[in-house]
Design an enzyme around this catalytic site. Structure first.
Site, PDB file in Angstrom:
ATOM      1  N   ASP A  52      34.323  58.994  76.767  1.00 62.79           N
ATOM      2  CA  ASP A  52      34.220  60.244  77.530  1.00 62.79           C
ATOM      3  C   ASP A  52      32.859  60.903  77.283  1.00 62.79           C
ATOM      4  OD1 ASP A  52      34.670  61.182  74.993  1.00 62.79           O
ATOM      5  OD2 ASP A  52      36.439  62.380  75.476  1.00 62.79           O
ATOM      6  N   SER A  53      32.025  60.270  76.439  1.00 62.25           N
ATOM      7  CA  SER A  53      30.617  60.670  76.330  1.00 62.25           C
ATOM      8  C   SER A  53      29.918  60.531  77.682  1.00 62.25           C
ATOM      9  CB  SER A  53      29.891  59.821  75.275  1.00 62.25           C
ATOM     10  OG  SER A  53      30.146  58.441  75.484  1.00 62.25           O
ATOM     11  N   ASP A  91      38.364  55.353  77.083  1.00 61.22           N
ATOM     12  CA  ASP A  91      38.754  56.601  76.419  1.00 61.22           C
ATOM     13  C   ASP A  91      39.773  57.364  77.265  1.00 61.22           C
ATOM     14  OD1 ASP A  91      38.037  57.674  73.979  1.00 61.22           O
ATOM     15  OD2 ASP A  91      36.071  58.383  74.638  1.00 61.22           O
ATOM     16  N   LYS A 121      41.468  54.220  73.952  1.00 55.82           N
ATOM     17  CA  LYS A 121      41.167  54.961  72.717  1.00 55.82           C
ATOM     18  C   LYS A 121      41.573  56.406  72.924  1.00 55.82           C
ATOM     19  CE  LYS A 121      36.829  56.355  71.489  1.00 55.82           C
ATOM     20  NZ  LYS A 121      37.019  57.819  71.410  1.00 55.82           N
ATOM     21  N   GLU A 123      41.741  60.325  70.736  1.00 56.88           N
ATOM     22  CA  GLU A 123      41.322  61.076  69.546  1.00 56.88           C
ATOM     23  C   GLU A 123      42.520  61.667  68.818  1.00 56.88           C
ATOM     24  OE1 GLU A 123      38.392  64.044  70.448  1.00 56.88           O
ATOM     25  OE2 GLU A 123      37.006  62.599  71.329  1.00 56.88           O
ATOM     26  N   GLU A 186      34.350  58.860  62.845  1.00 54.92           N
ATOM     27  CA  GLU A 186      33.090  59.481  63.301  1.00 54.92           C
ATOM     28  C   GLU A 186      32.637  60.590  62.358  1.00 54.92           C
ATOM     29  OE1 GLU A 186      32.898  60.419  67.456  1.00 54.92           O
ATOM     30  OE2 GLU A 186      31.024  61.523  67.243  1.00 54.92           O
TER      31      GLU A 186
HETATM   32  O1  KIV Z   1      33.041  58.931  73.910  1.00 54.13           O
HETATM   33  C1  KIV Z   1      32.423  58.197  73.134  1.00 54.13           C
HETATM   34  O2  KIV Z   1      31.360  57.657  73.439  1.00 54.13           O
HETATM   35  C2  KIV Z   1      32.997  57.992  71.805  1.00 54.13           C
HETATM   36  C3  KIV Z   1      32.130  57.317  70.797  1.00 54.13           C
HETATM   37  C4  KIV Z   1      31.061  58.234  70.349  1.00 54.13           C
HETATM   38  C5  KIV Z   1      32.912  56.779  69.667  1.00 54.13           C
HETATM   39  O3  KIV Z   1      34.082  58.386  71.565  1.00 54.13           O
END
Ligand code: KIV
Length: 269
Positions: A52-53, A91, A121, A123, A186
């Site tokens: 989600d970056s 994510d 993934k 959080e 992280e």
């Molecule tokens: O969203 C993302 O890119 C991440 C990584 C920084 C692990 O969660």
């Protein structure tokens, strides 16, 4: 009729789980589109995280909170098209799993069914364990994410190193017990990340968590020197593509304005 064999053997969940015993460090990078996914895949990265970056490095937001599930599905599809070996992990964005296990399972199901992701993934540690378990029960592989969880940026008051040893150990164990096959750790001091790694049998994938994790992940624009809005200490720039791209675009503008491009070699006779 049987399908032709893939040119390269895809990286699987069992490959992740056996990495430590094989003495192999896992390599993960973020990716959001076909062109980059192909390059990363050809270079041999084990997994591409559609993080989600994307909200920051592609969409230009100050954090990842505005990213939607539909956007992650779109970017996951682009990455899957460019990948033949790397595992594609998508994510789950903010507010697509926090309402509980049923919402988490529905969201994970969409990124697998519509996006083509191989794993998801999400959080959170103890607070996300039930959601992880629900997804795993549907045979969707899950990667956990503990330590600095960027979706909690407002509670943390910024992107800060996380040092609460007991809570972080409990979070990592909860993720493992819920059935995740790996966990991102992280922004955690090196010694604590090593302790978390030793306390788990699933691999830890570190970002800003030192060298003792079972693997590493970085945001692709960060490690290629293309994104300068945030410069965290843990980012090593393996290239300065930002500078190269600017120079190439300046050269293009100059040559077009001076009538040097296109020349005969780039025109049809
Ligand atoms: O969203 C993302 O890119 C991440 C990584 C920084 C692990 O969660």
């Amino acid at each position: 009729m049987s399908l032709p064999p893939p040119k390269t053997k895809p990286v699987t969940v069992p490959d992740f789980l056996s990495a430590r015993s094989r003495g192999v460090k896992l390599t993960v990078l973020t990716g959001y589109d076909y062109t980059f996914a192909r390059l990363l895949d050809e270079a041999g990265v084990d997994a591409i995280l559609v993080g989600d970056s994307v909200g920051m490095v592609v969409q230009g937001h100050a954090n990842a909170l505005p990213v939607t599930l539909d956007e992650i599905i779109y970017h996951t599809r682009c990455v899957v098209h460019g990948t033949s070996r790397a595992m594609v992990i998508a994510d789950l964005p903010f507010m697509t799993f926090q309402l509980g296990p049923a919402q988490a399972l529905a969201s994970a199901g969409r990124v697998v069914k519509e996006g083509g992701a191989h794993a998801v993934k999400l959080e959170g540690g103890e607070r996300t364990a039930e959601a992880i378990a629900a997804i795993v029960r549907a045979d969707i592989p899950v990667v956990g994410h503990v330590g600095l969880t960027p979706q909690s940026v407002h509670r943390f008051g910024g992107f800060k190193v996380q040092r609460q040893q007991e809570q972080l150990l409990a979070d990592a164990r909860a993720v493992e017990q819920a059935g995740a096959f790996a966990v991102v750790v992280e922004c955690v001091p090196t010694e604590l990340a090593a302790k978390i790694t030793r306390s788990l049998s699933i691999p830890t994938i570190g970002i800003g968590a030192g060298p003792d994790c079972d693997g590493q992940v970085l945001v692709i624009q960060d490690m290629l020197g293309m994104y300068g809005d945030l410069r965290p200490k843990f980012v090593k720039r393996f290239a300065e593509l930002g500078t190269q791209i600017r120079q190439a675009v300046e050269a293009y503008c100059r040559e077009v304005r001076e009538g040097k491009f296109p020349d005969a070699g780039h025109s049809f006779q």
